[in-house]
Design a protein around this motif. Structure first.
Motif, PDB file in Angstrom:
ATOM      1  N   PRO A 118       0.738  -1.152  -0.122  1.00  0.00           N
ATOM      2  CA  PRO A 118      -0.054  -0.113   0.007  1.00  0.00           C
ATOM      3  C   PRO A 118       0.766   1.306  -0.227  1.00  0.00           C
ATOM      4  O   PRO A 118       1.875   1.427   0.611  1.00  0.00           O
ATOM      5  N   VAL A 119       0.530   2.407  -0.667  1.00  0.00           N
ATOM      6  CA  VAL A 119       1.246   3.815  -0.955  1.00  0.00           C
ATOM      7  C   VAL A 119       0.718   4.632  -0.116  1.00  0.00           C
ATOM      8  O   VAL A 119      -0.476   4.820  -0.221  1.00  0.00           O
ATOM      9  N   GLY A 120       1.235   5.256   0.820  1.00  0.00           N
ATOM     10  CA  GLY A 120       0.996   6.370   1.687  1.00  0.00           C
ATOM     11  C   GLY A 120       0.025   5.884   2.826  1.00  0.00           C
ATOM     12  O   GLY A 120      -0.581   6.695   3.278  1.00  0.00           O
ATOM     13  N   GLU A 121      -0.053   4.233   3.111  1.00  0.00           N
ATOM     14  CA  GLU A 121      -1.128   3.957   4.209  1.00  0.00           C
ATOM     15  C   GLU A 121      -0.428   3.380   5.434  1.00  0.00           C
ATOM     16  O   GLU A 121       0.768   2.963   5.458  1.00  0.00           O
ATOM     17  N   LEU A 122      -1.179   3.039   6.282  1.00  0.00           N
ATOM     18  CA  LEU A 122      -0.889   2.745   7.514  1.00  0.00           C
ATOM     19  C   LEU A 122      -0.726   1.393   7.409  1.00  0.00           C
ATOM     20  O   LEU A 122      -1.372   0.593   6.412  1.00  0.00           O
ATOM     21  N   ASP A 123       0.122   0.428   8.255  1.00  0.00           N
ATOM     22  CA  ASP A 123       0.385  -0.967   7.914  1.00  0.00           C
ATOM     23  C   ASP A 123      -1.024  -1.934   8.187  1.00  0.00           C
ATOM     24  O   ASP A 123      -1.064  -2.678   7.700  1.00  0.00           O
ATOM     25  N   ASP A 124      -1.861  -1.266   8.866  1.00  0.00           N
ATOM     26  CA  ASP A 124      -3.157  -2.090   9.302  1.00  0.00           C
ATOM     27  C   ASP A 124      -4.151  -2.497   7.870  1.00  0.00           C
ATOM     28  O   ASP A 124      -4.729  -3.176   7.923  1.00  0.00           O
ATOM     29  N   VAL A 125      -3.557  -1.639   6.864  1.00  0.00           N
ATOM     30  CA  VAL A 125      -4.366  -1.787   5.441  1.00  0.00           C
ATOM     31  C   VAL A 125      -4.066  -3.324   5.027  1.00  0.00           C
ATOM     32  O   VAL A 125      -5.050  -3.931   4.363  1.00  0.00           O
ATOM     33  N   ARG A 126      -2.961  -3.882   5.270  1.00  0.00           N
ATOM     34  CA  ARG A 126      -2.589  -5.102   4.942  1.00  0.00           C
ATOM     35  C   ARG A 126      -3.785  -6.298   5.643  1.00  0.00           C
ATOM     36  O   ARG A 126      -3.646  -7.371   5.069  1.00  0.00           O
ATOM     37  N   HIS A 127      -4.326  -5.997   6.813  1.00  0.00           N
ATOM     38  CA  HIS A 127      -5.256  -6.857   7.125  1.00  0.00           C
ATOM     39  C   HIS A 127      -6.609  -6.849   6.672  1.00  0.00           C
ATOM     40  O   HIS A 127      -7.385  -7.513   6.921  1.00  0.00           O
ATOM     41  N   PHE A 128      -6.791  -5.723   5.514  1.00  0.00           N
ATOM     42  CA  PHE A 128      -7.955  -5.834   4.964  1.00  0.00           C
ATOM     43  C   PHE A 128      -8.115  -6.975   3.886  1.00  0.00           C
ATOM     44  O   PHE A 128      -7.176  -7.269   3.228  1.00  0.00           O
ATOM     45  N   ARG A 129      -9.283  -7.395   3.735  1.00  0.00           N
ATOM     46  CA  ARG A 129      -9.518  -8.431   2.600  1.00  0.00           C
ATOM     47  C   ARG A 129     -10.135  -7.725   1.568  1.00  0.00           C
ATOM     48  O   ARG A 129     -11.117  -6.859   1.389  1.00  0.00           O
ATOM     49  N   LYS A 130      -9.433  -7.776   0.305  1.00  0.00           N
ATOM     50  CA  LYS A 130      -9.518  -7.243  -0.860  1.00  0.00           C
ATOM     51  C   LYS A 130     -10.883  -7.595  -1.493  1.00  0.00           C
ATOM     52  O   LYS A 130     -11.000  -8.789  -1.701  1.00  0.00           O
ATOM     53  N   LEU A 131     -11.705  -6.862  -1.885  1.00  0.00           N
ATOM     54  CA  LEU A 131     -13.035  -7.009  -2.527  1.00  0.00           C
ATOM     55  C   LEU A 131     -12.903  -6.801  -4.068  1.00  0.00           C
ATOM     56  O   LEU A 131     -13.359  -7.460  -4.694  1.00  0.00           O
ATOM     57  N   ILE A 132     -12.425  -5.742  -4.297  1.00  0.00           N
ATOM     58  CA  ILE A 132     -12.201  -5.234  -5.568  1.00  0.00           C
ATOM     59  C   ILE A 132     -10.702  -4.811  -5.816  1.00  0.00           C
ATOM     60  O   ILE A 132     -10.175  -4.114  -5.106  1.00  0.00           O
ATOM     61  N   GLU A 133     -10.022  -5.206  -7.057  1.00  0.00           N
ATOM     62  CA  GLU A 133      -8.572  -4.791  -7.264  1.00  0.00           C
ATOM     63  C   GLU A 133      -8.763  -4.652  -8.915  1.00  0.00           C
ATOM     64  O   GLU A 133      -9.052  -5.533  -9.646  1.00  0.00           O
ATOM     65  N   VAL A 134      -8.079  -3.339  -9.111  1.00  0.00           N
ATOM     66  CA  VAL A 134      -7.926  -3.403 -10.682  1.00  0.00           C
ATOM     67  C   VAL A 134      -6.397  -3.119 -10.521  1.00  0.00           C
ATOM     68  O   VAL A 134      -5.575  -2.106 -10.533  1.00  0.00           O
ATOM     69  N   PRO A 135      -5.566  -4.394 -10.866  1.00  0.00           N
ATOM     70  CA  PRO A 135      -4.123  -4.232 -10.799  1.00  0.00           C
ATOM     71  C   PRO A 135      -3.665  -3.657 -12.229  1.00  0.00           C
ATOM     72  O   PRO A 135      -4.227  -3.494 -13.144  1.00  0.00           O
ATOM     73  N   ALA A 136      -2.263  -3.093 -12.140  1.00  0.00           N
ATOM     74  CA  ALA A 136      -1.625  -2.574 -13.199  1.00  0.00           C
ATOM     75  C   ALA A 136      -1.170  -4.146 -13.989  1.00  0.00           C
ATOM     76  O   ALA A 136      -0.896  -5.314 -13.446  1.00  0.00           O
ATOM     77  N   LYS A 137      -1.414  -3.842 -15.337  1.00  0.00           N
ATOM     78  CA  LYS A 137      -1.140  -5.042 -16.352  1.00  0.00           C
ATOM     79  C   LYS A 137       0.419  -5.166 -16.521  1.00  0.00           C
ATOM     80  O   LYS A 137       1.309  -3.754 -16.519  1.00  0.00           O
ATOM     81  N   LYS A 138       0.949  -6.150 -16.470  1.00  0.00           N
ATOM     82  CA  LYS A 138       2.350  -6.438 -16.495  1.00  0.00           C
ATOM     83  C   LYS A 138       2.842  -5.996 -17.835  1.00  0.00           C
ATOM     84  O   LYS A 138       2.064  -6.415 -18.879  1.00  0.00           O
TER      85      LYS A 138
END
Length: 142
Positions: A118-138
């Motif tokens: 996560p960019v610019g976020e607190l570490d507790d964001v890692r505990h969230f279960r992702k519901l929607i993700e639009v990742p960068a394409k490789k």
């Protein structure tokens, strides 16, 4: 967002990036009125043709957004994350745009990340279960 936060202060941002940040914030406020499935499709469409963002690029985009919007600098995680992704896209890059939730106690959040961080976020964001993700394409290798 239901996590308690204080206002963020972005880094020094020049006038051009402030203008682009404002444009992205305005677009984000329009996009977040869409239903989640349509918002996801819109974000997938916007990312087309972008290369993956670096952490520095995503952090600079986030700073441009929080400097121009009190909502985005405070508890407006959804418009902040959408505007940050849009600002990145104006530079030809795309971070992963994510939304997620915790159940005990219920909290929802939206953020951008690069390489799973996560960019610019607190570490507790890692505990969230992702519901929607639009990742960068490789990038495609020839």
């Amino acid at each position: 967002m239901t996590m308690p936060v204080t206002l963020e202060y972005g880094a020094e941002v020049n006038a051009w990036n402030r203008l682009l940040g404002r444009i992205c914030v305005l677009a984000a406020f329009a996009l977040i009125k869409l239903r989640p499935a349509r918002l996801r499709r819109a974000m997938e469409l916007v990312r087309t043709g972008a290369r993956p963002a670096t952490e520095a690029e995503a952090l600079a985009a986030r700073s441009a957004v929080v400097v121009v919007s009190v909502t985005c600098a405070g508890q407006g995680c959804l418009p902040r994350s959408v505007a940050t992704a849009l600002r990145c896209r104006l530079s030809g890059v795309w971070p992963a745009w994510c939304t997620g939730a915790l159940t005990e106690p219920f909290r929802a959040h939206a953020w951008v990340e690069v390489d799973g961080k996560p960019v610019g976020e607190l570490d507790d964001v890692r505990h969230f279960r992702k519901l929607i993700e639009v990742p960068a394409k490789k990038a495609v290798s020839p």
